[in-house]
Design a protein around this motif. Structure first.
Motif, PDB file in Angstrom:
ATOM      1  N   MET A   1       0.659  -1.145  -0.011  1.00 20.69           N
ATOM      2  CA  MET A   1      -0.156  -0.288  -0.038  1.00 20.69           C
ATOM      3  C   MET A   1       0.817   1.046  -0.264  1.00 20.69           C
ATOM      4  O   MET A   1       1.983   1.294   0.706  1.00 20.69           O
ATOM      5  N   GLY A   2       0.682   2.286  -0.827  1.00 17.49           N
ATOM      6  CA  GLY A   2       1.374   3.495  -0.951  1.00 17.49           C
ATOM      7  C   GLY A   2       0.945   4.241   0.328  1.00 17.49           C
ATOM      8  O   GLY A   2       0.037   3.992   0.838  1.00 17.49           O
ATOM      9  N   THR A   3       1.957   5.287   0.288  1.00 20.58           N
ATOM     10  CA  THR A   3       1.546   6.466   1.441  1.00 20.58           C
ATOM     11  C   THR A   3       0.453   7.222   1.007  1.00 20.58           C
ATOM     12  O   THR A   3       0.265   7.562  -0.232  1.00 20.58           O
ATOM     13  N   ARG A   4      -0.319   7.799   2.117  1.00 21.70           N
ATOM     14  CA  ARG A   4      -1.306   8.642   1.836  1.00 21.70           C
ATOM     15  C   ARG A   4      -0.644  10.078   1.407  1.00 21.70           C
ATOM     16  O   ARG A   4       0.393  10.392   1.660  1.00 21.70           O
ATOM     17  N   GLN A   5      -1.179  10.831   0.603  1.00 20.12           N
ATOM     18  CA  GLN A   5      -0.939  11.896  -0.034  1.00 20.12           C
ATOM     19  C   GLN A   5      -1.784  13.234   0.442  1.00 20.12           C
ATOM     20  O   GLN A   5      -3.331  12.642   0.218  1.00 20.12           O
ATOM     21  N   ALA A   6      -1.698  14.452   0.576  1.00 24.60           N
ATOM     22  CA  ALA A   6      -2.516  15.453   0.681  1.00 24.60           C
ATOM     23  C   ALA A   6      -1.938  16.693  -0.103  1.00 24.60           C
ATOM     24  O   ALA A   6      -0.684  16.839  -0.641  1.00 24.60           O
ATOM     25  N   ILE A   7      -2.749  17.575  -0.364  1.00 24.78           N
ATOM     26  CA  ILE A   7      -2.423  18.965  -1.164  1.00 24.78           C
ATOM     27  C   ILE A   7      -1.968  19.980   0.084  1.00 24.78           C
ATOM     28  O   ILE A   7      -2.670  20.176   1.013  1.00 24.78           O
ATOM     29  N   GLY A   8      -0.774  20.539  -0.123  1.00 24.72           N
ATOM     30  CA  GLY A   8      -0.593  21.745   0.813  1.00 24.72           C
ATOM     31  C   GLY A   8      -0.485  23.067  -0.106  1.00 24.72           C
ATOM     32  O   GLY A   8       0.206  23.158  -1.059  1.00 24.72           O
ATOM     33  N   LEU A   9      -0.955  23.936   0.330  1.00 21.78           N
ATOM     34  CA  LEU A   9      -1.323  25.143  -0.438  1.00 21.78           C
ATOM     35  C   LEU A   9      -0.401  26.586   0.710  1.00 21.78           C
ATOM     36  O   LEU A   9      -0.778  26.299   1.717  1.00 21.78           O
ATOM     37  N   ASP A  10       0.473  27.013   0.018  1.00 25.37           N
ATOM     38  CA  ASP A  10       1.198  28.261   0.704  1.00 25.37           C
ATOM     39  C   ASP A  10       0.730  29.531   0.081  1.00 25.37           C
ATOM     40  O   ASP A  10       1.106  29.853  -0.946  1.00 25.37           O
ATOM     41  N   VAL A  11       0.056  30.201   1.064  1.00 25.77           N
ATOM     42  CA  VAL A  11      -0.468  31.459   0.333  1.00 25.77           C
ATOM     43  C   VAL A  11       0.381  32.773   0.975  1.00 25.77           C
ATOM     44  O   VAL A  11       0.406  32.985   2.275  1.00 25.77           O
ATOM     45  N   GLY A  12       0.910  33.533   0.018  1.00 26.59           N
ATOM     46  CA  GLY A  12       1.864  34.499   0.613  1.00 26.59           C
ATOM     47  C   GLY A  12       1.476  35.771  -0.256  1.00 26.59           C
ATOM     48  O   GLY A  12       0.377  35.798  -0.989  1.00 26.59           O
ATOM     49  N   GLY A  13       2.313  36.645   0.162  1.00 32.81           N
ATOM     50  CA  GLY A  13       2.049  38.166  -0.430  1.00 32.81           C
ATOM     51  C   GLY A  13       2.052  38.274  -1.728  1.00 32.81           C
ATOM     52  O   GLY A  13       1.355  39.024  -2.471  1.00 32.81           O
ATOM     53  N   THR A  14       3.042  37.617  -2.382  1.00 28.52           N
ATOM     54  CA  THR A  14       3.321  37.702  -4.005  1.00 28.52           C
ATOM     55  C   THR A  14       3.235  36.409  -4.608  1.00 28.52           C
ATOM     56  O   THR A  14       3.041  36.559  -5.982  1.00 28.52           O
ATOM     57  N   LYS A  15       3.048  35.122  -3.755  1.00 30.97           N
ATOM     58  CA  LYS A  15       2.934  34.010  -4.713  1.00 30.97           C
ATOM     59  C   LYS A  15       2.088  33.065  -3.866  1.00 30.97           C
ATOM     60  O   LYS A  15       2.229  33.166  -2.728  1.00 30.97           O
ATOM     61  N   ILE A  16       1.307  32.149  -4.692  1.00 32.29           N
ATOM     62  CA  ILE A  16       0.571  31.157  -3.968  1.00 32.29           C
ATOM     63  C   ILE A  16       1.216  29.931  -4.286  1.00 32.29           C
ATOM     64  O   ILE A  16       1.207  29.538  -5.820  1.00 32.29           O
ATOM     65  N   ALA A  17       1.509  29.030  -3.614  1.00 33.69           N
ATOM     66  CA  ALA A  17       2.386  27.571  -4.052  1.00 33.69           C
ATOM     67  C   ALA A  17       1.581  26.774  -3.598  1.00 33.69           C
ATOM     68  O   ALA A  17       1.014  26.538  -2.383  1.00 33.69           O
ATOM     69  N   GLY A  18       1.346  25.552  -4.732  1.00 35.51           N
ATOM     70  CA  GLY A  18       0.488  24.322  -4.066  1.00 35.51           C
ATOM     71  C   GLY A  18       1.165  23.075  -4.509  1.00 35.51           C
ATOM     72  O   GLY A  18       2.181  23.017  -5.577  1.00 35.51           O
TER      73      GLY A  18
END
Length: 320
Positions: A1-18
């Motif tokens: 069985m593979g490892t579980r995965q989630a989405i992480g979102l980082d909201v900054g003043g100049t960029k949003i990374a996911g």
């Protein structure tokens, strides 16, 4: 069985990374979009939902979404109360994400989730740890008893605004003499401009003229070229960083203080004077070992990784 995965979102003043992150902290896919200029809740929400949809298309088995955002987050409701560099106010992020995606979501302060990433998957696992992020400002997070410390309303651990000197320079928060006013990139910029005025023929002033103005990056570039004035400014900045860290270590008997943020890339230029000052101002140094001050393992990915890990630790997410 593979490892579980989630989405992480980082909201900054100049960029949003996911990104999609597995429970081992591996970043499997990353997407980055600029933060909308108006940066209100509607515009930022549209970017978040777009990133989630694109990431789920590539990783359909993700089980949750985590968000780390600068500012005050009401925990555990997941409501963004206020942000220093974005226009959103009283925004029910968790509610909107869960309704739109059908996935469980968690929302927390960006420094809190970065601290979680370092505590779980950094140099080694920590149950008691302080993260101090040194960038434009001073941020930070506390992990106590293996869990993020937030205080009763989610406003805890504003480390950058402990007051070191009430008669000191004005801080962006409106107070005077905050940790942030002495030991941040903003403080380095202020000191660099003062040095350029005092020595208009010096390297800092010359590099600043080439760039159009003196900034913290100007001082860093000069220091990395061995300029004694710039090196001395880093010594002063690092000393104040160590003073603040000593206070934190005196209050919280932590296993380590982890230093992250953009300026930690200068390594011992910043950290060695910080370590000396932290030892100098430590309580009862003869009775205990100095608290280790270590560079962060996760760089710019800490927000995404920590947000995803927090989502995976949510009690609503199946373990199996």
């Amino acid at each position: 069985m593979g490892t579980r995965q989630a989405i992480g979102l980082d909201v900054g003043g100049t960029k949003i990374a996911g990104g999609v992150v597995d429970e081992r902290g591996r970043l499997l896919t990353e997407l980055v979009e600029p933060t909308p200029e108006d940066s209100d809740a509607e515009a930022v929400s549209a970017v978040l939902l777009d990133l989630v949809a694109r990431l789920r298309a590539e990783h359909p088995d993700v089980v949750a979404v985590g968000v780390g955002a600068a500012g005050i987050v009401q925990w555990p409701e997941g409501r963004m109360i206020w942000a220093p560099n974005n226009a959103y106010r009283d925004w029910p992020v968790r509610e909107q994400l869960e309704a739109a995606t059908g996935l469980p979501a968690v929302i927390d302060n960006d420094a809190n989730v970065a601290a979680l990433a370092e505590a779980r998957l950094g140099a080694r696992p920590y149950r008691e740890m302080v993260l101090v992020t040194v960038g434009t400002g001073i941020g930070g997070g506390l992990v106590l008893g293996g869990q993020i410390y937030r205080g009763p309303t989610g406003r805890g651990a504003e480390l950058g605004h402990i007051v070191l000197n009430p008669d000191g320079p004005e801080c962006g928060c409106g107070n005077h003499g905050c940790f942030e006013a002495y030991a941040s990139g903003t403080a380095l910029t202020r000191m660099g401009r003062e040095a350029a005025e005092d020595s208009p023929d010096g390297l800092i002033a010359r590099l600043g003229a080439e760039d159009g103005e003196v900034t913290g990056k100007t001082v860093t570039a000069a220091a990395l070229r061995g300029d004694p004035t710039a090196t001395d400014l880093f010594g002063r900045l690092g000393r104040w960083l160590g003073v603040g860290i000593a206070s934190l270590a005196n209050i919280f008997e932590v296993e380590a203080v982890i230093v992250g943020g953009g300026l930690v890339s200068t390594g011992d230029l910043l950290l060695e004077p910080a370590r000396r000052a932290a030892r100098e101002f430590a309580y009862a140094p003869q009775a205990r070992e100095a608290t280790p001050i270590l560079p962060a393992v996760f760089g710019g990915d800490a927000g995404m990784v920590g947000a995803a890990l927090l989502a995976l630790e949510d009690a609503r997410i199946p373990v199996g």
